[in-house]
Design an enzyme around this catalytic site. Structure first.
Site, PDB file in Angstrom:
ATOM      1  CE  LYS A  76      -3.828  -2.370   0.309  1.00  0.00           C
ATOM      2  NZ  LYS A  76      -3.214  -3.639  -0.099  1.00  0.00           N
ATOM      3  CG  ASP A  77      -0.187   4.318  -2.740  1.00  0.00           C
ATOM      4  OD1 ASP A  77       0.439   4.874  -3.652  1.00  0.00           O
ATOM      5  OD2 ASP A  77      -1.100   3.490  -2.924  1.00  0.00           O
ATOM      6  NE  ARG A  78       7.663   6.903   3.713  1.00  0.00           N
ATOM      7  CZ  ARG A  78       8.961   7.164   3.805  1.00  0.00           C
ATOM      8  NH1 ARG A  78       9.766   6.819   2.820  1.00  0.00           N
ATOM      9  NH2 ARG A  78       9.443   7.754   4.882  1.00  0.00           N
TER      10      ARG A  78
END
Length: 299
Positions: A76-78
């Site tokens: 998942k995106d940071r």
């Protein structure tokens, strides 16, 4: 990375996304619930401004288990606020106090036992909530674009985060495949292989966006349903196929390159082979590293 063509015309203006992590929220959807028993603990984790691999390592350290004992379904995106599942293998051990793991950037929201480690890819999808801070925008054009998106959808490109900082992952993979330099560290090999498959998929999709066939279908196309991974090939665009496309029941797909024959035929296969020939070194590298052929919706 090359710029990708637009499906509905150029931008109506500009805006800023992800000015703060709260303006990009992602929630993982597994499609199943923890079983309530087993040697693994399933953790529903919310993170802010942290990447998935870092959280997995912190969970392993906190539970005093090796990193391989921690599983997750997807990265998942940071730069976001995301919620996703992790599993931690604790055979014969009691649960630690998961609330003691919490910090300003990571929180365990739920913990339940499960029989199996969560493997990569074991998710139905993700729900996204994206805030846009609008700058200078032509409102009439923007409303028209939104109508087009609602009725026709959007090309299912892989986003820039798949390709690393400044899009370097594909070029790093190209050097690796050519034997130019040392083999990348183990945690990078999967990222590079994924970036290459995503790049090839985007190149094929970009060609179809440019010629207007991305949501219309081609003879020999391979169609997928909105959910799941099943697909079927259609040598011809019959009236039934056209009607199902228009209703949104089925969608064209593109290859996630790897070992095995593409199920496409005719014009669809010819397009895939043209792009593959232009990037033969990348395709050969995927074959060398035993990556299996897959499919992904293009619309």
């Amino acid at each position: 990375m090359t710029s990708l063509p637009y499906a509905h015309g150029g931008p109506a203006g500009h805006g800023v996304i992800r000015a703060v992590p709260e303006e990009f929220q992602v929630e993982e959807v597994l499609g199943f619930e923890p079983e309530g028993q087993g040697e693994h603990v399933m953790l529903w984790v919310e993170k802010r401004g942290e990447n998935t691999e870092w959280v997995a390592k912190q969970l392993a350290r906190f539970a005093n288990v090796p990193p391989r004992s921690v599983g997750y379904a997807g990265l998942k995106d940071r730069h976001a606020v995301t919620r996703q599942w992790f599993t931690v293998q604790l055979p014969g051990k009691a649960d630690p106090d998961w609330q003691a793991f919490n910090s300003d950037s990571v929180r365990v929201l739920r913990a339940e036992r499960h029989r199996r480690k969560l493997p990569k890819g074991a998710l139905t999808g993700n729900r996204f909530r994206l805030g846009v801070r609008l700058g200078e925008v032509d409102e009439d054009v923007l409303l028209e674009r939104l109508k087009q998106v609602a009725s026709q959808g959007v090309p299912n490109y892989f986003g820039e985060q798949r390709f690393g900082r400044d899009g370097d992952n594909v070029e790093a993979a190209r050097r690796w495949f050519a034997g130019d330099g040392p083999r990348p560290e183990r945690h990078l090999t999967g990222l590079y292989l994924s970036a290459v498959r995503s790049f090839l998929f985007n190149e094929i999709l970009a060609r179809r966006v440019a010629d207007g066939t991305w949501n219309q279908g081609l003879p020999g196309d391979v169609f997928m349903f909105g959910r799941g991974h099943s697909f079927f090939a259609a040598p011809e665009l019959t009236p039934d196929i056209v009607e199902r496309l228009a209703s949104g029941e089925i969608h064209p797909s593109g290859p996630l390159w790897g070992k095995g024959e593409s199920p496409a035929a005719g014009a669809a296969l010819a397009l895939e082979q043209t792009i593959a020939a232009q990037h033969a070194d990348l395709c050969d590298g995927l074959l060398t590293h035993d990556v299996e052929m897959g499919r992904r919706l293009i619309a």
